[in-house]
Write a protein that holds these residues in place. Sequence first.
Motif, PDB file in Angstrom:
ATOM      1  N   THR A 213       0.831  -1.205   0.000  1.00 27.06           N
ATOM      2  CA  THR A 213       0.000   0.000   0.000  1.00 27.06           C
ATOM      3  C   THR A 213       0.866   1.256   0.000  1.00 27.06           C
ATOM      4  O   THR A 213       0.577   2.234  -0.702  1.00 27.06           O
ATOM      5  N   ALA A 214       1.940   1.231   0.787  1.00 30.40           N
ATOM      6  CA  ALA A 214       2.859   2.371   0.839  1.00 30.40           C
ATOM      7  C   ALA A 214       3.510   2.607  -0.525  1.00 30.40           C
ATOM      8  O   ALA A 214       3.624   3.739  -0.986  1.00 30.40           O
ATOM      9  N   GLN A 215       3.907   1.520  -1.198  1.00 25.20           N
ATOM     10  CA  GLN A 215       4.529   1.639  -2.511  1.00 25.20           C
ATOM     11  C   GLN A 215       3.527   2.155  -3.539  1.00 25.20           C
ATOM     12  O   GLN A 215       3.874   2.998  -4.398  1.00 25.20           O
ATOM     13  N   LYS A 216       2.303   1.685  -3.458  1.00 27.48           N
ATOM     14  CA  LYS A 216       1.251   2.136  -4.371  1.00 27.48           C
ATOM     15  C   LYS A 216       1.020   3.644  -4.198  1.00 27.48           C
ATOM     16  O   LYS A 216       0.857   4.382  -5.179  1.00 27.48           O
ATOM     17  N   PHE A 217       1.033   4.098  -2.953  1.00 31.37           N
ATOM     18  CA  PHE A 217       0.831   5.510  -2.688  1.00 31.37           C
ATOM     19  C   PHE A 217       1.991   6.347  -3.249  1.00 31.37           C
ATOM     20  O   PHE A 217       1.773   7.383  -3.885  1.00 31.37           O
ATOM     21  N   PHE A 221       3.390   9.735  -7.043  1.00 30.34           N
ATOM     22  CA  PHE A 221       4.205  10.948  -7.119  1.00 30.34           C
ATOM     23  C   PHE A 221       5.491  10.732  -7.909  1.00 30.34           C
ATOM     24  O   PHE A 221       6.381  11.589  -7.918  1.00 30.34           O
ATOM     25  N   ASN A 222       5.617   9.595  -8.547  1.00 30.47           N
ATOM     26  CA  ASN A 222       6.807   9.303  -9.380  1.00 30.47           C
ATOM     27  C   ASN A 222       6.500   9.462 -10.865  1.00 30.47           C
ATOM     28  O   ASN A 222       5.377   9.358 -11.284  1.00 30.47           O
TER      29      ASN A 222
END
Length: 222
Positions: A213-217, A221-222
């Motif tokens: 979930t953290a990576q998806k979030f 912004f990338n």
Amino acid sequence: MQTNIKISTAEQWTTEWLSERAWKITGARLGDTLPTYGKNGKETETSRKKRMNLIYELIAEKLAPLPEVYTSFWMDRGKEMEEIVKKIYGEKIENVGFVSRTDVDWFWISPDGIIRDENGRITRAVEIKSPAPKTAIRYILDDKIPDEYFWQIVHYFIVFDELETLDFVVYNPDFYAEELRIQTRKITRESIADKIEYAKNELVEFRQMWLETAQKFMKKFN
């Protein structure tokens, strides 16, 4: 002696303590990491939302200022009662701010007290509650670890590999009868061994959900 833990004397609820607590699974949070399944064998929607809300909270702790901590009258009183109980208890109780695992850096606990054996091993711990009289009566009548604190107790045994016994102490000095003022229930590792293993296994799956979930979030912004 257990070597994969770091012990801090930072005072509870200070800026340092709160900062260290961020992005960690604490005793109060462990229960929210565990799923509940319905009759169809699938995780319930309520359980899924509960776990995801904790993940959102954990991610937010990395990206925004920590919110102000709310404390109730009973929470404030509980802090005052802890020191009284430790004097009554008569054991060599060691005060610590928090303990974190060095091998699992997202696992953290703020114990009310730890007790070492003659070799310096942490084999006992103390969790102290000072509830309102009506709540203390419920605890006594139920004659078990209160449901709202069960996973907090399990959490101790996950952090401390050598912990053998935890004393769950309920203290309320308001009772007229002295014998009602302090109640102690001893929980051994052996008595909840199945729950400890269950929680450990589920934490692996929760950690994966959390990181994904953290990576998806962050990809937004990338």
